[in-house]
Design an enzyme around this catalytic site. Structure first.
Site: not given
Ligand code: P61
Length: 462
Positions: A75, A127, A218, A220, A261, A453
């Protein structure tokens, strides 16, 4: 065309295979109708080539799988966490790291610590989950990508760049105290997986310093961005990917990352901070109730080990060359056939310009979505719409938002499909293009109030 034949094929061999289910055209016509013409509602088993996303869909290496067996599931104080911190420090030069369950977990923890109600967050192009977390923290997301990004037809090496003049004018106009921070998304997903140049990043840093603002990434698809810098920016051709990454991130104060990614794992995210210890203390405090204790943050020890190893592997230039060239290979085939795409192809996907592909379908009837349905019927390919269907309605006046860029994203998972699959995809798009005049738009039979969507049902407009 290849001087060095070792660059001609995949720089890996296949140790394990996952069979693909093959359906017939008649079955696919029935399956997509039953799914309410929504590709998110298909069973993945009914998909032949899945191009929905490059997120969490990578094939891990034997070295990563070996790391899975070395998971320390303590942990607190897991050795895999310590390894991950070492790797981040080595690659990015950042001192402070916490894992999160995925990218949006990182956004959820970090953004409320940086944003005061009504402040602006200036990005090249945010994004959608990022924008959502900015808005949940009562900030206002503003996109400032260069105009060239909207011109899908013409080449620009760095369509993910910030419009520096617009950025500076905005800061002067709204005053620096009303800006929470600047966020550079690398590569810029929403503009078509397009990179940001080193020069642009450097200039954004200069502007940030001038007005006393912080710059976050960001991150990714950080390695794909670095590869494009090496290929396209003067002065970087002889630098290693690692050196380029190190320089890119030297201009930032920290990053959030969806590790699904470029970290080549199926789950995971990160928050990393360069040297602001006070901010890190706040991050740790919020991480515990939201994601988990500091040394696991919503992940198993084995996940952190796979991530640490993935972050090292992704810097391999032979891998990146293959990866980027596979996407380009598909992009070139489509462009040679006269199909309108965001040009040049992105790092993780080829983006078809849906409005140009189906000029007779009004944008309110989701041309890019109609193409996705036809690609599924044609060859069992599942692409994703990044256009009006995804954009939804204005939250106040409820009118359809009609984005300038309306795309079919053919997103290529990392190390998963071969170029034979790329040939199938290209052929399918060509066949759909050849019969484009007969393709109809779509309207809702069920429209959910938010994130429509994912669960909407539709029917063709007769
Ligand atoms: C994608 F249909 N991207 O492109 P998380 N930043 C950036 C991303 O690309 C990103 C995240 C943060 C996805 C997955 C996805 O409606 C959708 O690890 C530049 O997914 O939380 C994710 O990272 C968030 C697909 C996300 C979607 C939302 O396919």
């Amino acid at each position: 065309m290849y001087d060095d034949l070792t660059k001609m094929a995949e720089p890996y061999k296949i140790k394990m295979v996952e069979p693909l289910k093959i359906t017939t055209r008649e079955e696919r016509i029935k399956l997509i109708k039953e799914a309410g013409y929504n590709l998110f509602l298909l069973k993945s088993d009914d998909v032949y080539i899945d191009l929905l996303t490059d997120s969490g869909t990578s094939a891990m290496s034997d070295y990563q799988w070996a790391g899975i067996m070395l998971g320390d599931e303590s942990y607190a104080g897991s050795r895999n966490y310590l390894h991950l911190c070492e790797v981040i420090k080595d690659i990015f030069g950042y001192n402070y790291v916490v894992p999160t369950h995925q990218g949006r977990g990182a956004e959820k923890v970090l953004f409320p610590l940086l944003i005061k109600k009504g402040q602006y967050i200036l990005g090249n192009m945010h994004f959608d989950t990022t924008k959502a977390h900015i808005e949940l923290a009562e900030g206002i997301a503003v996109d400032m990508v260069i105009k060239e990004a909207e011109d899908t037809e013409n080449y620009h090496p760095f369509k993910g760049n910030f419009d520096l003049e617009a950025l500076e004018n905005f800061i002067k106009d709204k005053k620096p105290e009303n800006i929470a921070f600047i966020l550079a998304t690398v590569t810029c997903n929403s503009a078509g997986g397009q990179p940001v140049s080193m020069e642009n990043i450097k200039e954004v840093r200069r502007i940030a310093d001038k007005y006393g603002l912080k710059l976050f990434f960001d991150a990714a698809r950080f390695a794909e961005n670095a590869y494009f810098i090496k290929q396209r920016e003067k002065g970087y051709e002889n630098k290693s990917i690692k050196e380029i990454v190190r320089e890119m991130f030297s201009y930032g104060d920290g990053f959030t990352m969806s590790a699904k990614k470029d970290a080549l794992v199926n789950i995971g995210g990160l928050i990393a901070i360069k040297d602001d210890e006070e901010l890190f203390t706040k991050v740790k405090t919020m991480l515990i109730p939201m994601e988990g204790f500091v040394t696991y943050g919503g992940l198993a020890g084995r996940d952190m080990e796979a991530m640490a190893r993935g972050l090292e592997e992704v810097l391999d230039e032979n891998y990146l060359a293959w990866r980027i060239n596979q996407v380009k290979y598909l992009g070139d085939k489509l462009r040679d056939a006269g199909i309108p795409i965001q040009y040049p192809a992105g790092g993780h996907a080829v983006f078809i310009d849906g409005k140009k592909f189906l000029p007779h379908v009004p944008q309110e009837q989701f041309p890019s979505h109609a193409i996705c349905v036809e690609l599924y019927i044609e060859a069992g390919i599942r692409a994703v719409e990044v256009g009006a269907l995804l954009a939804g309605r204005d939250p106040v006046i409820k009118k359809e938002i009609l984005p300038k860029l309306d795309f079919v994203r053919l997103t290529i998972p990392r190390r998963v499909y071969t170029n034979s699959h790329m040939d199938v995809i290209a052929e399918a798009v060509k066949r759909v293009y050849a019969r484009r005049d007969k393709i109809k738009g779509y309207r809702f039979t069920y429209e959910p109030p938010i994130l429509r969507h994912f669960t909407a049902k539709l029917e063709p407009v007769e």
